[in-house]
Write an enzyme that holds these catalytic residues in place. Structure first.
Site, PDB file in Angstrom:
ATOM      1  CE  LYS A 112      67.332 -79.099  -8.235  1.00  0.00           C
ATOM      2  NZ  LYS A 112      68.217 -79.687  -9.324  1.00  0.00           N
ATOM      3  CD  GLU A 149      70.456 -92.127   2.370  1.00  0.00           C
ATOM      4  OE1 GLU A 149      71.453 -92.935   2.136  1.00  0.00           O
ATOM      5  OE2 GLU A 149      69.811 -92.203   3.522  1.00  0.00           O
ATOM      6  CD  GLU A 196      79.036 -93.146  -6.517  1.00  0.00           C
ATOM      7  OE1 GLU A 196      78.930 -91.928  -6.261  1.00  0.00           O
ATOM      8  OE2 GLU A 196      77.966 -93.911  -6.004  1.00  0.00           O
ATOM      9  CB  CYS A 207      74.315 -94.833  -4.277  1.00  0.00           C
ATOM     10  SG  CYS A 207      72.409 -95.194  -3.602  1.00  0.00           S
TER      11      CYS A 207
HETATM   12  P1  NAI Z   1      74.804 -84.116  -8.032  1.00  0.00           P
HETATM   13  O1  NAI Z   1      74.954 -84.334  -6.617  1.00  0.00           O
HETATM   14  O2  NAI Z   1      75.409 -82.972  -8.573  1.00  0.00           O
HETATM   15  O3  NAI Z   1      73.058 -83.924  -8.198  1.00  0.00           O
HETATM   16  C1  NAI Z   1      72.177 -84.402  -7.453  1.00  0.00           C
HETATM   17  C2  NAI Z   1      70.918 -83.293  -7.191  1.00  0.00           C
HETATM   18  O4  NAI Z   1      71.758 -82.210  -6.483  1.00  0.00           O
HETATM   19  C3  NAI Z   1      70.539 -82.765  -8.462  1.00  0.00           C
HETATM   20  O5  NAI Z   1      69.018 -82.522  -8.039  1.00  0.00           O
HETATM   21  C4  NAI Z   1      71.255 -81.250  -8.772  1.00  0.00           C
HETATM   22  O6  NAI Z   1      70.411 -80.524  -9.497  1.00  0.00           O
HETATM   23  C5  NAI Z   1      71.240 -81.165  -7.245  1.00  0.00           C
HETATM   24  N1  NAI Z   1      72.520 -79.851  -7.041  1.00  0.00           N
HETATM   25  C6  NAI Z   1      73.494 -79.864  -7.988  1.00  0.00           C
HETATM   26  N2  NAI Z   1      74.259 -78.740  -7.245  1.00  0.00           N
HETATM   27  C7  NAI Z   1      73.497 -78.249  -6.226  1.00  0.00           C
HETATM   28  C8  NAI Z   1      73.774 -77.275  -5.258  1.00  0.00           C
HETATM   29  N3  NAI Z   1      74.852 -76.495  -5.174  1.00  0.00           N
HETATM   30  N4  NAI Z   1      72.841 -77.103  -4.424  1.00  0.00           N
HETATM   31  C9  NAI Z   1      71.812 -77.804  -4.461  1.00  0.00           C
HETATM   32  N5  NAI Z   1      71.576 -78.773  -5.105  1.00  0.00           N
HETATM   33  C10 NAI Z   1      72.206 -79.102  -5.915  1.00  0.00           C
HETATM   34  O7  NAI Z   1      75.137 -85.514  -8.964  1.00  0.00           O
HETATM   35  P2  NAI Z   1      75.448 -85.498 -10.667  1.00  0.00           P
HETATM   36  O8  NAI Z   1      76.134 -84.217 -10.967  1.00  0.00           O
HETATM   37  O9  NAI Z   1      74.003 -85.712 -11.204  1.00  0.00           O
HETATM   38  O10 NAI Z   1      76.112 -86.619 -10.574  1.00  0.00           O
HETATM   39  C11 NAI Z   1      77.474 -86.824 -10.374  1.00  0.00           C
HETATM   40  C12 NAI Z   1      77.971 -88.021  -9.689  1.00  0.00           C
HETATM   41  O11 NAI Z   1      77.288 -88.071  -8.443  1.00  0.00           O
HETATM   42  C13 NAI Z   1      77.631 -89.311 -10.282  1.00  0.00           C
HETATM   43  O12 NAI Z   1      78.445 -89.740 -11.163  1.00  0.00           O
HETATM   44  C14 NAI Z   1      77.764 -90.220  -9.226  1.00  0.00           C
HETATM   45  O13 NAI Z   1      78.811 -90.661  -8.857  1.00  0.00           O
HETATM   46  C15 NAI Z   1      77.042 -89.413  -7.891  1.00  0.00           C
HETATM   47  N6  NAI Z   1      75.647 -89.544  -7.712  1.00  0.00           N
HETATM   48  C16 NAI Z   1      75.085 -90.450  -6.840  1.00  0.00           C
HETATM   49  C17 NAI Z   1      73.831 -90.626  -6.468  1.00  0.00           C
HETATM   50  C18 NAI Z   1      73.217 -91.383  -5.691  1.00  0.00           C
HETATM   51  O14 NAI Z   1      72.273 -92.010  -5.566  1.00  0.00           O
HETATM   52  N7  NAI Z   1      73.879 -91.547  -4.399  1.00  0.00           N
HETATM   53  C19 NAI Z   1      72.846 -90.157  -7.522  1.00  0.00           C
HETATM   54  C20 NAI Z   1      73.124 -89.178  -8.413  1.00  0.00           C
HETATM   55  C21 NAI Z   1      74.555 -88.988  -8.658  1.00  0.00           C
END
Ligand code: NAI
Ligand code: MG
Length: 498
Positions: free
Chosen positions: A189, A263, A400, A298
């Protein structure tokens, strides 16, 4: 095998070609509902394409294809699977320039410093894991002389991979390459902000793989990610993203009792001792903070502890270096720094900068210069900010930010800086900069992080185990270990020979 796809170096045209499609069972198909959502170029805020709006029906179709395909895939000799996965890597190598341009267009990451690099790391991960297929070994156990006792490494079945937008191709590769080599079929996804380059990469790989082994859906978390996690035929979820969403995924997976790899975020400390090579450490701060990725990492070195004896010199040199970086059109070869991914992240980063500016004693050292090109006037550009004069307990040092914002915290004592570095809810990465071996070794033992480096700040490598402690996640990615521990079941077998 079908005809080879030829690379398309015009990312705008390619983005339109891929519009509104998932990849299910080897074919590009629209969403079951026919719905789409816009894909936006964050450097201009113009819509460049649209993506298929995935929902439970699409998840159902992709998982059904994966379940069917996985049976034959798991029956292939392991090294045959490995050869096909390595061949995916070779095909992707031919598309590095194309994929780099496409991911630059949809994410705003500069082509020269980030996007092209990511595309080549993507290709390399498949070549690396393809070669590990022969290592899917079990053990023999000295249980009883009359019984042959052994373990077998068996695939889990269908793996769901949920990926973010910051390094979408690389993070996808580190999940799906080991999962497939281990004999699983995969449903990815993609992140709603970056659906195209990963779709194109999967389309290229689908020329090599049996249909259904690799499927990718675009869509939003609640509508598409959640049904993937809860689908009864998905036996494992591997997720990269925020702590908040990671916990939602973990809870949903607990209902099904399936394993999860998470992660998550970080607030990674970089400690610069008074005896460090300042020039190298400054370079390491630029690399570690991922200024070329607008800090959207991250493992970003977002808490830089600098010994008071070199603090002012370090800050001046770091500011000069970041000032010299060019902000501009992500597709322009001269550009070092592109844009933030989305309006939401832009607002979040800006609000942290405002919080920092209001902290008592804090100084915001704003670097580089906004691009002059009027075509980019609406782009999501944020000038990098180096905060000085703040403590480890301030909000800027806790949260973060996921933007080009770092804080420099002055210290005097080694023991105190180690405890401050560890005083964070996260534990993903850490670095220490010193010429003293004893200090370096002491720090590597005491720092609470999954990845500790001395006098350098490299990114994740395919053959090194990677993953955080505390709120930074669960389980490891990359390396042979990740493939064995996280994408197989260990079955114990006893053959009684009496
Ligand atoms: P997110 O964690 O909401 O999104 C990551 C993935 O999870 C996307 O594919 C999203 O569609 C999916 N997702 C969202 N809600 C879900 C659910 N209920 N069930 C299953 N999948 C779901 O992160 P977002 O909103 O893009 O960014 C928010 C913050 O997260 C950023 O500001 C950053 O701090 C952190 N982040 C950390 C990352 C890392 O590399 N560890 C990568 C992206 C964001
Ligand atoms: Mg979210």
């Amino acid at each position: 095998m079908q005809n080879m796809l030829s690379p398309d170096l015009d990312p705008h045209r390619l983005a339109r070609t891929l519009a509104g499609r998932h990849l299910i069972d080897g074919a590009l198909v629209p969403a079951a509902s026919g719905r789409t959502f816009p894909v936006v170029n964050p450097a201009t805020r113009e819509q460049v394409s649209e993506a298929a709006f995935g929902e439970a029906a699409d998840v159902g179709a992709a998982v059904a294809a994966a379940v069917e395909a996985q049976k034959g895939w798991a029956r292939l000799p392991a090294r045959e699977r490995g050869k096909l996965v390595a061949e995916c890597g070779r095909r992707l190598t031919d598309h590095v320039e194309e994929l780099g341009r496409l991911v630059a267009l949809e994410t705003g990451k500069a082509l020269r410093t980030e996007s092209r690099v990511e595309a080549s790391v993507l290709a390399d991960a498949f070549v690396f894991y393809g070669g590990l297929a022969g290592e899917l070994k079990g053990e023999t156990v000295p249980f009883n002389p009359d019984m042959l006792t052994m373990t077998l490494r068996e695939p889990i079945g269908v793996v769901g991979a949920i990926i973010p937008w910051n390094v979408p191709m690389m993070l996808m590769a580190l999940k799906i390459a080991p999962a497939m080599v281990a004999g699983n079929a995969v449903v990815v996804k993609s992140a709603e902000e970056a659906p195209l380059a990963v779709l194109r990469a999967c389309q290229i790989m689908a020329q090599v793989l049996p249909p259904g082994v690799l499927n990718i859906l675009s869509g939003f978390g609640p509508e598409c990610g959640a049904p993937l996690v809860t689908h009864p035929k998905v036996g494992k979820i591997t997720f990269t993203g925020s702590v908040e969403t990671g916990k939602i995924v973990y809870k949903a997976a607990a209902e099904k009792l399936i394993p999860v790899t998470l992660e998550l975020g970080g607030k990674s400390p970089m400690i610069v001792m008074g005896d460090a090579d300042i020039g190298r450490a400054v370079g390491g701060a630029v690399a570690g903070m991922r200024f070329t990725r607008q800090g959207q990492s991250c493992t970003a070195a977002s808490r830089i502890f600098v010994h008071s004896s070199i603090h002012d010199d370090f800050v001046a040199r770091l500011k000069a270096k970041v000032d010299a970086m060019v902000m501009g059109d992500p597709l322009d070869e001269r550009t070092d720094i592109g844009t933030i991914i989305s309006d939401g992240q832009f607002e979040k980063v800006k609000s942290y900068i405002r919080i920092g500016e209001q902290l008592p004693g804090a100084k915001a050292n704003t670097c580089s210069a906004m691009p002059a090109d009027p075509k980019l006037a609406r782009g999501l550009f944020v000038q990098p900010v180096i905060f000085t004069g703040i403590g480890n307990d301030s909000r800027l040092a806790r949260a973060e930010i996921f933007g080009p914002v770092t804080c420099i915290i002055k210290f005097d004592e080694f023991d105190k800086v180690i405890s401050e570095a560890n005083d964070s809810e996260y534990g993903l990465a850490a670095t220490i900069w010193t010429r003293d071996l004893r200090t370096a070794l002491d720090a590597t033992r005491r720092l609470e992080a999954g990845f500790v480096q001395v006098n350098q700040n490299l990114v994740v490598q395919p053959n090194l185990s990677y993953g955080g402690v505390k709120q930074s996640g669960l389980g490891k990615e990359a390396s042979l270990e990740a493939m064995l521990e996280h994408f197989t079941h260990k079955k114990t077998v006893i053959i009684n020979m009496q």
